[in-house]
Design a protein around this motif. Structure first.
Motif, PDB file in Angstrom:
ATOM      1  N   LYS A  37      56.515 104.240  20.669  1.00 39.36           N
ATOM      2  CA  LYS A  37      56.099 105.006  21.850  1.00 39.36           C
ATOM      3  C   LYS A  37      54.623 104.721  22.101  1.00 39.36           C
ATOM      4  O   LYS A  37      53.772 105.072  21.291  1.00 39.36           O
ATOM      5  N   ILE A  38      54.339 104.064  23.177  1.00 41.63           N
ATOM      6  CA  ILE A  38      52.936 103.800  23.516  1.00 41.63           C
ATOM      7  C   ILE A  38      52.658 104.376  24.899  1.00 41.63           C
ATOM      8  O   ILE A  38      53.373 104.098  25.855  1.00 41.63           O
ATOM      9  N   ASP A  39      51.632 105.207  24.967  1.00 43.70           N
ATOM     10  CA  ASP A  39      51.265 105.789  26.264  1.00 43.70           C
ATOM     11  C   ASP A  39      50.721 104.698  27.166  1.00 43.70           C
ATOM     12  O   ASP A  39      50.245 103.667  26.714  1.00 43.70           O
ATOM     13  N   LYS A  40      50.724 104.982  28.421  1.00 46.79           N
ATOM     14  CA  LYS A  40      50.097 104.105  29.415  1.00 46.79           C
ATOM     15  C   LYS A  40      50.570 102.660  29.312  1.00 46.79           C
ATOM     16  O   LYS A  40      49.791 101.721  29.387  1.00 46.79           O
ATOM     17  N   SER A  41      51.840 102.476  29.032  1.00 49.46           N
ATOM     18  CA  SER A  41      52.336 101.104  28.949  1.00 49.46           C
ATOM     19  C   SER A  41      53.798 101.087  29.375  1.00 49.46           C
ATOM     20  O   SER A  41      54.598 101.892  28.913  1.00 49.46           O
ATOM     21  N   ASP A  42      54.116 100.205  30.287  1.00 49.84           N
ATOM     22  CA  ASP A  42      55.519 100.069  30.671  1.00 49.84           C
ATOM     23  C   ASP A  42      56.230  99.033  29.806  1.00 49.84           C
ATOM     24  O   ASP A  42      57.451  98.998  29.735  1.00 49.84           O
ATOM     25  N   GLU A  43      55.438  98.209  29.192  1.00 49.89           N
ATOM     26  CA  GLU A  43      56.013  97.208  28.291  1.00 49.89           C
ATOM     27  C   GLU A  43      56.703  97.884  27.120  1.00 49.89           C
ATOM     28  O   GLU A  43      56.299  98.950  26.673  1.00 49.89           O
ATOM     29  N   MET A  96      45.667  99.508  15.134  1.00 46.42           N
ATOM     30  CA  MET A  96      45.087 100.632  14.412  1.00 46.42           C
ATOM     31  C   MET A  96      44.900 101.831  15.332  1.00 46.42           C
ATOM     32  O   MET A  96      45.076 102.973  14.921  1.00 46.42           O
ATOM     33  N   GLN A  97      44.557 101.528  16.586  1.00 45.90           N
ATOM     34  CA  GLN A  97      44.380 102.635  17.517  1.00 45.90           C
ATOM     35  C   GLN A  97      45.707 103.337  17.793  1.00 45.90           C
ATOM     36  O   GLN A  97      45.786 104.563  17.822  1.00 45.90           O
ATOM     37  N   TRP A  98      46.743 102.536  17.971  1.00 48.75           N
ATOM     38  CA  TRP A  98      48.062 103.130  18.170  1.00 48.75           C
ATOM     39  C   TRP A  98      48.428 104.016  16.985  1.00 48.75           C
ATOM     40  O   TRP A  98      48.863 105.159  17.146  1.00 48.75           O
ATOM     41  N   LEU A  99      48.208 103.482  15.787  1.00 52.01           N
ATOM     42  CA  LEU A  99      48.593 104.207  14.581  1.00 52.01           C
ATOM     43  C   LEU A  99      47.786 105.496  14.418  1.00 52.01           C
ATOM     44  O   LEU A  99      48.343 106.556  14.115  1.00 52.01           O
ATOM     45  N   GLU A 100      46.500 105.394  14.667  1.00 50.94           N
ATOM     46  CA  GLU A 100      45.666 106.590  14.497  1.00 50.94           C
ATOM     47  C   GLU A 100      46.015 107.652  15.539  1.00 50.94           C
ATOM     48  O   GLU A 100      46.014 108.848  15.232  1.00 50.94           O
ATOM     49  N   ARG A 123      77.702  98.108  13.186  1.00 54.40           N
ATOM     50  CA  ARG A 123      77.979  99.345  12.459  1.00 54.40           C
ATOM     51  C   ARG A 123      77.438 100.494  13.262  1.00 54.40           C
ATOM     52  O   ARG A 123      76.333 100.421  13.793  1.00 54.40           O
ATOM     53  N   LYS A 124      78.194 101.544  13.350  1.00 58.38           N
ATOM     54  CA  LYS A 124      77.809 102.643  14.211  1.00 58.38           C
ATOM     55  C   LYS A 124      76.536 103.297  13.685  1.00 58.38           C
ATOM     56  O   LYS A 124      76.469 103.722  12.539  1.00 58.38           O
ATOM     57  N   SER A 125      75.517 103.354  14.525  1.00 57.19           N
ATOM     58  CA  SER A 125      74.292 104.011  14.085  1.00 57.19           C
ATOM     59  C   SER A 125      74.044 105.233  14.952  1.00 57.19           C
ATOM     60  O   SER A 125      74.597 105.372  16.033  1.00 57.19           O
ATOM     61  N   ASN A 126      73.200 106.097  14.452  1.00 59.29           N
ATOM     62  CA  ASN A 126      73.009 107.384  15.099  1.00 59.29           C
ATOM     63  C   ASN A 126      71.574 107.829  14.860  1.00 59.29           C
ATOM     64  O   ASN A 126      71.308 108.746  14.124  1.00 59.29           O
ATOM     65  N   PRO A 127      70.646 107.085  15.463  1.00 60.11           N
ATOM     66  CA  PRO A 127      69.236 107.313  15.138  1.00 60.11           C
ATOM     67  C   PRO A 127      68.741 108.671  15.628  1.00 60.11           C
ATOM     68  O   PRO A 127      69.286 109.245  16.559  1.00 60.11           O
ATOM     69  N   THR A 128      67.713 109.162  14.979  1.00 59.05           N
ATOM     70  CA  THR A 128      67.038 110.353  15.473  1.00 59.05           C
ATOM     71  C   THR A 128      66.201 109.941  16.682  1.00 59.05           C
ATOM     72  O   THR A 128      66.091 108.772  17.011  1.00 59.05           O
ATOM     73  N   ASN A 129      65.567 110.887  17.312  1.00 61.13           N
ATOM     74  CA  ASN A 129      64.795 110.540  18.511  1.00 61.13           C
ATOM     75  C   ASN A 129      63.331 110.235  18.205  1.00 61.13           C
ATOM     76  O   ASN A 129      62.470 110.382  19.041  1.00 61.13           O
ATOM     77  N   LYS A 130      63.104 109.811  16.981  1.00 55.24           N
ATOM     78  CA  LYS A 130      61.722 109.464  16.629  1.00 55.24           C
ATOM     79  C   LYS A 130      61.258 108.244  17.431  1.00 55.24           C
ATOM     80  O   LYS A 130      60.079 108.102  17.729  1.00 55.24           O
ATOM     81  N   TYR A 131      62.201 107.358  17.730  1.00 56.64           N
ATOM     82  CA  TYR A 131      61.850 106.149  18.469  1.00 56.64           C
ATOM     83  C   TYR A 131      62.533 106.154  19.831  1.00 56.64           C
ATOM     84  O   TYR A 131      63.574 106.784  20.008  1.00 56.64           O
ATOM     85  N   ASN A 132      61.969 105.417  20.780  1.00 55.84           N
ATOM     86  CA  ASN A 132      62.592 105.308  22.100  1.00 55.84           C
ATOM     87  C   ASN A 132      63.955 104.644  22.023  1.00 55.84           C
ATOM     88  O   ASN A 132      64.897 105.047  22.676  1.00 55.84           O
ATOM     89  N   SER A 133      64.023 103.581  21.265  1.00 59.35           N
ATOM     90  CA  SER A 133      65.281 102.834  21.178  1.00 59.35           C
ATOM     91  C   SER A 133      65.207 101.929  19.976  1.00 59.35           C
ATOM     92  O   SER A 133      64.163 101.778  19.345  1.00 59.35           O
TER      93      SER A 133
END
Lengths: 246, 246
Positions: A37-43, A96-100, A123-133
């Motif tokens: 998840k990165i703010d201000k980025s559509d990429e 580092m900025q992203w991480l901090e 294999r069927k996965s069922n991720p939490t919503n910690k990541y976008n995708s």
């Protein structure tokens, strides 16, 4: 070896785990990446599933937490395969900025302990919503990755090739119970990323007692129907029995 | 898996390397330990050669520094085999006090990256004076050790057994160029720490094309002179050639 007397302050570092999940699809050896998840980025920005470890966690616990958060999968055996601690792995300012920002912490060096697992793709996965995708990428066509994640994936690919060399039975986890010579060869070609000589491959295959011809042949195919083989685990274990199994 | 939401502060930790050097003598699998300098104690205290890593060092550099300081040996390939990061490894107060005195640092957790190497015992070493002394100890008769060094050594022994299983040629590094069946069997018995059935062992040995009879037999022995064998690397490599070597 230099002793660096002028600069031998002891490292005080954050510690993380990163999980490399490798899968084989019909054409490529692939790795599972998560979208940051990165703010201000559509990429879209991808990375290995990973996390700093908690104060009260040991390494394995952290790895299973990360893997489960990313994929929802359980019971996939994760194996620690190498730690990465080069000072240069946290030199990129954007990383580092992203991480901090994400961690709300001031971070300098990070030593990461990398884990490796194999999984059939699909294999069927069922991720939490910690990541976008999350998405599978061929290991030879990776997107831009933060830190030394590209190097970690390359090391994991080397590692998996070593595993297959030393324990050839692993390959059969990626094949159906009955498989053609073509399927077996393609799986090797995908893992080693190189074409193999068909005649030599058949010769080698014929010399391995644990790859057993069945009476069945392909049906409903346009080309000449190929014979099915199966993996004989009993013969394999006998052939690979070691002195210490006496 | 618990998520420890109540206690998920990120770990900020010191990072160290520890080196496990294993050797085979005539009777035992042994590990090289160094004597710690402890004030106010006449007892000898041993530990694995190890060190916190420096701020500007990567992991491998630190491991070779430590190994070289302890043994004076160079050109011994060290292989990272596992990292240990359990919170409990730094719970012993005496260990921590010794370390803080020695380092002049306040230390909480330490994640250590363990390296493994094999060496013939008796190889000439030339240690620096960082430690009082160094000594080989049988892995089944270790002295009292700080931190989780006993666990690290046990893991290293498991690891070396895996290496020998997966790459049987390693064993011949511990044998003279010409060896008897007894010597080969003893080396296996020492590494695996168990007796092997002599007849089964000979049968297995006879089935391995890369163990080749020579024309020579022992001389000057009181018992019946035994035949010498040699390791045939060409045959070994052929037998262990993999699909990917096509």
């Amino acid at each position: 070896m230099e002793t660096h007397m002028e600069n031998n302050k002891m490292l005080y570092s954050h510690v993380s785990v990163d999980c490399v999940l490798l899968g084989v699809n019909e054409d490529k050896l692939c790795v599972l990446l998560v979208e940051r998840k990165i703010d201000k980025s559509d990429e879209k920005h991808y990375k290995l599933p990973g996390s700093l470890i908690f104060e009260n966690e040991d390494l394995d616990t952290a790895a299973y937490r990360v893997f489960n958060e990313a994929t929802g999968l359980k019971r996939v055996p994760l194996k620690q395969f190498r730690s990465f601690g080069s000072p240069s792995r946290t030199k990129n300012k954007d990383d580092m900025q992203w991480l901090e920002n994400a961690m709300k912490l001031k971070i300098e060096r990070i030593v990461t302990v990398a884990y490796l697992a194999l999984s059939k793709i699909g294999r069927k996965s069922n991720p939490t919503n910690k990541y976008n995708s999350l998405a599978w990428f061929p290991v030879d066509a990776l997107p831009s990755l933060p830190f030394d994640h590209k190097e970690i994936i390359e090391a994991a690919v080397e590692e998996i090739r070593e595993w297959v060399e030393k324990e050839p039975s692993i390959i059969f986890d990626y094949l159906p119970l009955k498989f053609t010579a073509y399927q077996l060869r393609r799986t090797y070609e995908i893992i080693y990323n190189k074409e193999m000589d068909v005649r030599n491959f058949h010769k080698k295959m014929g010399s391995l007692e644990y790859i057993v011809q069945t009476d069945e042949i392909e049906t409903g195919v346009a080309h000449r129907a190929a014979r099915y083989y199966r993996f004989d685990k009993v013969k394999y274990n006998k052939l690979h029995s070691k002195f210490n199994k006496n």
